[in-house]
Design an enzyme around this catalytic site. Structure first.
Site, PDB file in Angstrom:
ATOM      1  N   ASP A 119      36.243  36.224  42.350  1.00  0.00           N
ATOM      2  CA  ASP A 119      34.953  36.793  41.984  1.00  0.00           C
ATOM      3  C   ASP A 119      33.931  35.745  41.576  1.00  0.00           C
ATOM      4  OD1 ASP A 119      34.915  39.522  42.275  1.00  0.00           O
ATOM      5  OD2 ASP A 119      35.959  39.898  40.397  1.00  0.00           O
TER       6      ASP A 119
HETATM    7  C1  GLC Z   1      39.709  39.666  38.176  1.00  0.00           C
HETATM    8  C2  GLC Z   1      39.264  40.782  39.086  1.00  0.00           C
HETATM    9  C3  GLC Z   1      39.792  40.605  40.481  1.00  0.00           C
HETATM   10  C4  GLC Z   1      39.517  39.216  40.985  1.00  0.00           C
HETATM   11  C5  GLC Z   1      40.041  38.183  40.035  1.00  0.00           C
HETATM   12  C6  GLC Z   1      39.698  36.782  40.444  1.00  0.00           C
HETATM   13  O1  GLC Z   1      41.063  39.806  37.910  1.00  0.00           O
HETATM   14  O2  GLC Z   1      39.662  42.022  38.592  1.00  0.00           O
HETATM   15  O3  GLC Z   1      39.217  41.557  41.341  1.00  0.00           O
HETATM   16  O4  GLC Z   1      40.118  39.092  42.234  1.00  0.00           O
HETATM   17  O5  GLC Z   1      39.487  38.396  38.759  1.00  0.00           O
HETATM   18  O6  GLC Z   1      38.355  36.486  40.285  1.00  0.00           O
HETATM   19  C1  GLC Z   2      34.309  37.351  35.673  1.00  0.00           C
HETATM   20  C2  GLC Z   2      35.741  36.871  35.565  1.00  0.00           C
HETATM   21  C3  GLC Z   2      36.560  37.331  36.722  1.00  0.00           C
HETATM   22  C4  GLC Z   2      36.345  38.788  36.962  1.00  0.00           C
HETATM   23  C5  GLC Z   2      34.865  39.148  37.046  1.00  0.00           C
HETATM   24  C6  GLC Z   2      34.694  40.623  37.214  1.00  0.00           C
HETATM   25  O1  GLC Z   2      33.699  36.771  36.743  1.00  0.00           O
HETATM   26  O2  GLC Z   2      35.824  35.483  35.460  1.00  0.00           O
HETATM   27  O3  GLC Z   2      37.916  37.057  36.463  1.00  0.00           O
HETATM   28  O4  GLC Z   2      36.971  39.149  38.139  1.00  0.00           O
HETATM   29  O5  GLC Z   2      34.225  38.722  35.905  1.00  0.00           O
HETATM   30  O6  GLC Z   2      33.419  41.067  37.107  1.00  0.00           O
END
Ligand code: GLC
Ligand code: GLC
Length: 826
Positions: free
Chosen positions: A498
């Site tokens: 993300d």
């Molecule tokens: C969080 C989110 C997931 C994403 C991950 C890596 O766990 O829920 O959707 O893939 O972060 O950024």
């Molecule tokens: C932030 C976190 C990530 C998560 C995302 C969801 O970027 O670092 O882990 O998946 O929020 O919105």
């Protein structure tokens, strides 16, 4: 140091001191009513949606931590010398002569004692009902009579948890309650805020006994300047019989009891959610219709009734967890018991929780921000589908309904309305592929190809409905149709990571890195999405072939081959797989970069997909992962950590080095490496990567790790962080599903495939064997694997029910019987 131990027979984790390094919690509830419950009785509950229908208030980020819960205060003695204490330790931090909290499957039990007064609380959400039941027993273990005042306490949330924390100008004026405390029978406090207008639901907090008083106004009960640790009513030994009118409504029952020496008394408290049909909302003007609450309280108005409901819950879990077990007596190495208790019990339990919650409500997710994630829920399915396939089926249909006609998807949807979430929108280009991944897992588990014919809306619009198969095709085609200059998939706002926001150039503090994508470069590409495509694509082709869509299967295989070519040509950096190309076409995850030279995700997934296995690059890639990313506590996401904020990379570079996506041990992708290692037949290394992030292996390191030793955490601080090894964000993480897949399907190697159950273990050479029971498509498979040869992979011979069997796919029996499978490695 340890703060408890696993009681394997009871399937409980037993916490032996209350001051754990962080609140260690459990989840109550299996389907739609849920409670978060900490080892000191903190937490809150809600019906279906932690934001919209929250029953009790909880303060995240409070000091002290974990303030608010279902509390019981005891006042032992009937004079000014009386001893006031809270048996769950919090909120008074009472010194206890004895304390124990047992977190079990869907229930928690706290027992404690002080000065000869013993207390025990069992809390659970019964199957099918929308309530928490708290069975409280007080026992006078001294040899004199005791006079005890007991006060219950919950603080109501005004339903919408977000509004509840922000809209005080309104909220301080709207709180309303009703009371029904007759001289005989049950006593009930009703929280009815907003019932007079648009709500048709209320909360009830009842006990199966008459009370000596009550409170419903927080200030009257606590005193304005007191905390939960010093309520006036309790210290004075007298409820105020307050009726909340605005401000902060609470529910407190006051019960005076006498306990002779050796005597015990049990009470059943129920905290429930009740709904009325619109035309039956009221009994009289502005009097709520209490029938559903009365029925609920009557159902649990005896100890026996509560115990029966708890026994039913136990059976439910025993049955569910019986679907995959690891026989502890079959293990040959002392430490393997840790694997067995995780894989057989806690990991699956956590998979149920992630399936239910997605990423909404935990002690790190406030329950107000995020709905069900498209990508998250599809992955959560992988660890859940063997438990309750029917629920996985309907989840798939809900998720698919939030897909757009071009195959892209809403990134999240709200559990109450099942509608896509406009605030987040779409544009996470890995999303569509996870639908194929989830559906393939469902079909392999159940053999139910019929799901492909279900008609499912696009964009929640019935007029746009088509079959689920067409949804899969659109998913597949979305990747095919959205490629960049190197023939690799465009990343959009982000892929699985993300925080790799290659089309969002954010300079404004506070802006969301994902949703303020301010241009679509049409250039930034993801090698990870390519690898996911190469991994799930063959399942799509296979599904096509098995449903007589030969042309589509061939088209799919052609596109997969093309994608693999693109990865080979433009996705290989010499010693590992690249991660991405940015909006300027520059490499990410390359030895040419200053920071972020190597990333875990593309390497794990590419090898999972089999890329580079034949020509040796897969071995090189995983060796590089080991060399550059591995630590004592797991594999970090990238190295070197980004030291500075990079406008062109986004959130990944916003975190201080060692945390979260910036070189934290982001546990979710560690099992991808585990699975990749099994693909190469390296069982010892595969197991090592499994055990490093497995919480049970770090139980005696709890002071550093801090999170529950029975559940996975999203992140463990990486080697660049100050507290390397400290975990955060326990419970709601895709780690649960993927580690369960890695241990059950790839290390122990009992893997559902389209035609049956594949036996393909890849274990450490010193593991001399193991036995697994797997329920699969209507039969039970008792599988024993023998490894006296001391190899890491390879099955030499198999017998099924005593007869030699060709190959290692065990057929579907579907005969309700038990079948014995005996596999010899070598
Ligand atoms: C969080 C989110 C997931 C994403 C991950 C890596 O766990 O829920 O959707 O893939 O972060 O950024
Ligand atoms: C932030 C976190 C990530 C998560 C995302 C969801 O970027 O670092 O882990 O998946 O929020 O919105």
């Amino acid at each position: 140091m340890q703060y408890g131990y696993f009681d394997d027979d009871a399937r409980e984790y037993v916490i032996t001191r209350p001051d754990t390094p962080y609140p260690w919690i459990n989840y109550l509830g299996c389907e739609d009513f849920f409670g978060l419950f900490s080892n000191t009785s903190g937490g809150y509950c809600f019906y279906r949606d932690a934001r919209m229908l929250r029953l009790t208030r909880y303060r995240y980020n409070n000091a002290p931590i974990d303030a608010g819960g279902r509390y019981f205060y005891l006042r032992d003695g009937n004079d000014s010398e009386a001893d006031v204490w809270t048996p769950s330790w919090m909120p008074m931090k009472s010194k206890l002569d004895r304390y124990e909290c047992r977190h079990g499957m869907g229930y928690s039990r706290i027992s404690s004692s002080r000065n000869g007064l013993a207390f025990s609380q069992v809390s659970f959400v019964p199957l099918r009902d929308k309530c928490e039941v708290h069975r409280i027993t007080l026992n006078n273990e001294s040899n004199t009579d005791k006079y005890v005042d007991m006060f219950s306490f919950v603080e109501f949330c005004l339903w919408n948890a977000n509004d509840d924390m922000t809209n005080f100008q309104r909220n301080f004026s709207i709180g309303e309650v009703e009371i029904e405390c007759p001289p005989e029978g049950s006593s009930a406090i009703y929280h009815i805020t907003e019932y007079r207008e648009r709500r048709n639901h209320y909360a009830v907090w009842g006990v199966n006994a008459p009370v000596n008083g009550f409170d419903t106004d927080r200030q009257s009960f606590l005193g304005l300047y007191n905390g939960f640790d010093s309520p006036d009513a309790v210290f004075q030994g007298q409820a105020k019989d307050s009726i909340a009118s605005g401000w902060a409504p609470i529910g407190s029952h006051y019960i005076k009891l006498k306990l002779s020496a050796g005597e015990s008394k049990t009470y059943v408290f129920v905290l429930g959610y009740c709904e009325n049909p619109e035309d039956q909302k009221c009994e009289a003007q502005n009097k709520i219709n209490k029938k559903p609450a009365r029925d609920l309280l009557e159902k649990y108005n005896t100890t026996e009734a509560a115990d029966k409901a708890l026994a039913e819950l136990n059976d439910y879990w025993k049955n569910l967890l019986g679907r995959f077990t690891v026989d502890p007596f079959s293990l040959t190495r002392a430490d393997d018991i840790k694997m067995a208790r995780m894989a057989g019990v806690w990991n699956q339990y956590q998979c149920m929780v992630t399936f239910n919650m997605s990423r909404s409500a935990s002690y790190f997710e406030s329950g107000i921000g995020r709905g069900m994630g498209f990508r998250d829920s599809n992955q959560d399915l992988l660890g859940f589908v063997h438990l309750v396939p029917e629920r996985a089926r309907s989840r798939i249909l809900d998720i698919a309904a939030t897909q757009f006609p071009d195959g892209s998807a809403y990134h999240q949807y709200q559990p109450l309305t099942k509608r896509g979430n406009n605030e987040i929108g779409s544009g996470f280009n890995d999303d569509p592929l996870w639908l194929i991944c989830g559906v393939a897992a469902y079909i392999k588990e159940t053999g139910d190809y019929g799901i492909l014919n279900e008609r499912v809306p696009f964009d929640n619009n019935d007029e746009l409905a088509d079959t689920l198969f067409i949804h899969l095709k659109r998913s597949f085609d979305f990747t095919v149709n959205n490629k960049g200059p190197h023939g690799l998939p465009l990343i959009g706002r982000a892929d699985w990571n993300d925080c790799l926001n290659l089309n969002c150039f954010s300079k404004t503090p506070g802006e969301s890195f994902q949703t303020t994508a301010n241009f679509e470069s049409g250039v930034a590409e993801s090698v990870l999405i390519a690898a996911i495509f190469a991994f799930v694509g063959p399942d799509y082709a296979e599904i096509c072939r098995r449903t007589n869509r030969e042309d589509e299967a061939e088209y799919a295989e052609y596109e997969i081959a093309k994608m693999i070519d693109a990865v080979n040509q433009h996705g290989w950096d010499g010693n590992w797989f690249l991660r991405a190309y940015d909006a300027y076409g520059k490499k990410i995850g390359s030895s040419e970069c200053e920071d972020g030279k190597i990333f875990i995700e593309s390497n794990g997934f590419a090898v999972m997909a089999g890329i580079g296995v034949q020509d040796g690059r897969a071995v090189t890639a995983l060796d590089s992962v080991k060399e550059h990313l591995d630590t004592k506590y797991g594999i970090v996401l990238l190295q070197p950590a980004y030291k500075d904020y990079h406008l062109e990379l986004g959130e990944v570079s916003s975190y201080p080095p060692g945390y979260k996506e910036n070189a934290g041990i982001f546990c979710h992708n560690n099992p991808w490496v585990t699975i990749a290692e099994t693909r190469l037949g390296r069982g010892t290394r595969a197991f090592e990567t499994y055990a490093k992030i497995c919480p049970a292996y770090r139980e005696d390191d709890s002071d550093l790790r801090r999170m529950e030793p029975y559940v996975y955490a999203q992140m463990v601080a990486g080697k660049d962080a100050v507290r390397h090894g400290e975990a955060k964000n326990s419970w709601l993480t895709g780690t649960a599903a993927w580690t369960f897949v890695s241990i059950s399907q790839y290390i122990l190697g009992v893997r559902p495939v389209f035609d049956g159950l594949l036996i393909d273990p890849c274990i450490p050479s010193d593991m001399k064997g193991f036995a697994v029971t797997r329920h699969f498509r209507g039969a039970e498979y008792h599988i024993t694997v023998e490894n006296s040869a001391g190899v890491e992979k390879g099955v030499k011979s198999i017998t099924v029910d005593g007869n030699p069997h060709d190959g290692n796919v065990i057929p579907v029996f579907n005969d309700g019987k038990t079948h014995k499978v005996f596999a010899v490695m070598g």
